[in-house]
Design an enzyme around this catalytic site. Structure first.
Site, short mmCIF file in Angstrom:
data_model
loop_
_atom_site.label_atom_id
_atom_site.label_comp_id
_atom_site.label_asym_id
_atom_site.label_seq_id
_atom_site.Cartn_x
_atom_site.Cartn_y
_atom_site.Cartn_z
N SER A 5 40.45 5.52 18.06
CA SER A 5 40.01 6.59 18.95
C SER A 5 40.86 6.58 20.20
O SER A 5 41.32 5.53 20.65
CB SER A 5 38.54 6.35 19.33
OG SER A 5 38.21 7.04 20.51
N LYS A 6 41.08 7.76 20.76
CA LYS A 6 41.88 7.86 21.99
C LYS A 6 41.19 7.16 23.15
O LYS A 6 41.82 6.88 24.16
CB LYS A 6 42.15 9.33 22.33
CG LYS A 6 43.09 9.98 21.32
CD LYS A 6 43.31 11.45 21.60
CE LYS A 6 44.19 12.06 20.51
NZ LYS A 6 44.41 13.50 20.70
N ARG A 7 39.91 6.86 23.00
CA ARG A 7 39.17 6.13 24.04
C ARG A 7 39.20 4.61 23.84
O ARG A 7 38.70 3.87 24.66
CB ARG A 7 37.72 6.61 24.08
CG ARG A 7 37.56 8.05 24.54
CD ARG A 7 36.10 8.46 24.64
NE ARG A 7 35.46 8.46 23.33
CZ ARG A 7 35.51 9.48 22.48
NH1 ARG A 7 36.19 10.57 22.80
NH2 ARG A 7 34.90 9.43 21.31
#
Length: 485
Positions: free
Chosen positions: A254-256
């Protein structure tokens, strides 16, 4: 369908080049080049609200940095352009009007409120939400009446009833979908913008795309695109859906997720090598077979076989990436290593960009000293910290070494040798250590370890004579005196 292999990578300019997108581009590139085909980049920029300034340029810049070259795109042209969807509006219009004329699509005047109410009612009845087809059979008069009320229509594709859509996926094998439960889907929004599935199908056909290789999150889009192909009587390309990339906890990347660096731009900034990253990404969900893991781009093109794309999620192993980049760094000439590392020392305030030649030579020697250990350029700051300190803090392991019975004798003898040396080179330091061995009778760990720990504060590190020479005579004498006293 064309016999030539033609594949595409189609990013939206909504952000910078992410690891997952870079892998999609890279696998398409390797497949095309292995098959003697063409690799096309198409910019899918119809969602203007999400596009960011410089997004398109960033995508192209970092694909190029990775070593991925393309045959057709916005910058190099090609016979199947334009290569931006925003410049293909008239093309889409021609095709959706054809569908309307054939009755394969229709205008839908439902508002967002209408659709939301319908959705809530279906959920309340325990049904899977889908468009009911409320406006599927409007007469011309009814359409004109709704338009007269100021309502703008979207255009929906008429999904065939009770039909199975089956395809043989390059990665996952046979996949099938039933049309029941899909609902008629929007192909043109109320503002006249074509939706993803419609524009993609039209573009892929007109650009003669033979294979569509993309992430598995697109599997559910495939039957809708097949319907568009079928409606026009077009040949359907071969589809392949790559598995997800997951982190070391087996969770979807995930980009997070801050445990993994996500964007190619960040790897360049940290001093990773593009060839190493190209190599590493090529092994995320694909295996060449055998034990070898380090390959050049040319070798990867030659051996790439889509049949070896993994059916299991690809684990992003950060330690493996560090190891691989280190393998590439070790092969660099010093002239290539300096610009990879020096800017990070400058940024950290350790050195300035106006050093004299003597200082430059020292810093170049220092960087070369850590070439074998360095995993990426920015790591030079942490690795060389001891060379920019006035005082050293000794940890318990270092203190234990310095408490050895023979340590004072070794350090005093080495101090005497250092003070008498005029040419403070690595060769001379090596000779001085040899002289201490002769004078004290100490050798091995009892000789080298006290000297290393007293001067560097570390129990292990790069070549000792070279390290001492780079530190310089004055600092070495100061640190020896401090320990001895």
């Amino acid at each position: 369908m064309t016999s030539e292999v033609r594949v595409r990578y189609a990013p939206s300019p909504t952000g910078h080049l992410h690891i997952g997108n870079a892998r999609t581009a890279l696998f398409n590139y390797l497949f095309a080049k292995n098959q003697g085909g063409k690799f096309i980049i198409r910019i899918e920029d119809t969602d203007k609200k999400r596009n960011i300034e410089g997004g398109e340029q960033s995508q192209l810049k970092y694909l190029n940095w990775l070593g991925i070259n393309w045959d057709e795109s916005v910058d190099v042209g090609g016979e199947y352009g334009p290569y931006r969807q925003s410049e293909r509006t008239d093309i889409y219009k021609k095709y959706y009007e054809e569908l309307l004329e054939k009755g394969l699509a229709y205008k839908c005047f439902c508002t967002e409120e209408d659709l939301e109410k319908e959705r809530e009612e279906q959920l309340a009845r325990g049904e899977t939400p889908q468009y009911s087809g409320k406006h599927a059979s409007l007469t011309v008069d009814e359409q004109q009446e709704l338009e007269g009320q100021g309502l703008k229509p979207s255009i929906r594709f008429r999904v065939p009833a009770k039909k199975e859509y089956r395809f043989n996926d390059m990665v996952k094998g046979d996949i099938s979908f039933e049309s029941e439960g899909m609902g008629d889907f929007v192909i043109v929004k109320k503002d006249g913008t074509p939706t993803y599935n419609f524009a993609v199908a039209v573009d892929d056909h007109l650009m003669k795309i033979s294979h569509v290789l993309r992430g598995e999150d697109h599997i559910s889009n495939t039957p809708k695109q097949m319907m568009i192909y079928e409606a026009f009587g077009w040949d359907i390309p071969v589809f392949g859906h790559m598995t997800l990339i997951v982190n070391e906890n087996r969770k979807k990347l995930s980009k997070r997720d801050e445990s993994i660096i996500q964007f190619i731009e960040q790897y360049e900034e940290l001093g990773y090598l593009p060839d190493a990253l190209f190599n590493f990404i090529s092994l995320l969900g694909w295996s060449p077979g055998g034990e070898e893991e380090v390959y050049s781009k040319e070798q990867l093109i030659e051996i790439f076989d889509s049949a070896r794309l993994s059916k299991s999620p690809a684990v992003f192993d950060t330690q493996k990436l560090a190891w691989m980049n280190n393998q590439y760094i070790k092969q660099l000439d010093i002239a290539q290593l300096i610009p990879l590392s020096l800017p990070h020392l400058e940024k950290a305030g350790k050195v300035t960009d106006d050093m004299n030649e003597e200082a430059k030579d020292r810093i170049h020697q220092l960087i070369a000293l850590y070439q074998e250990q360095m995993s990426y350029g920015a790591e030079i700051v942490e690795l060389t910290e001891l060379f920019f300190k006035e005082d050293i803090t000794y940890n318990r392991e270092a203190e234990t070494v310095l408490e050895g019975e023979s340590v004072p004798e070794v350090l005093k003898a080495f101090l005497t040798e250092v003070e008498s040396v005029e040419d403070f080179s690595a060769e001379q330091v090596k000779a001085s250590i040899k002289a201490v061995q002769k004078a004290t009778g100490q050798k091995g760990k009892n000789l080298f370890m006290p000297i290393r720990v007293a001067i560097t504060g570390q129990t292990h590190g790069p070549d000792l004579p070279k390290s001492i020479a780079v530190l310089g005579k004055n600092i070495v004498i100061s640190r020896l005196n401090s320990v001895i006293s």
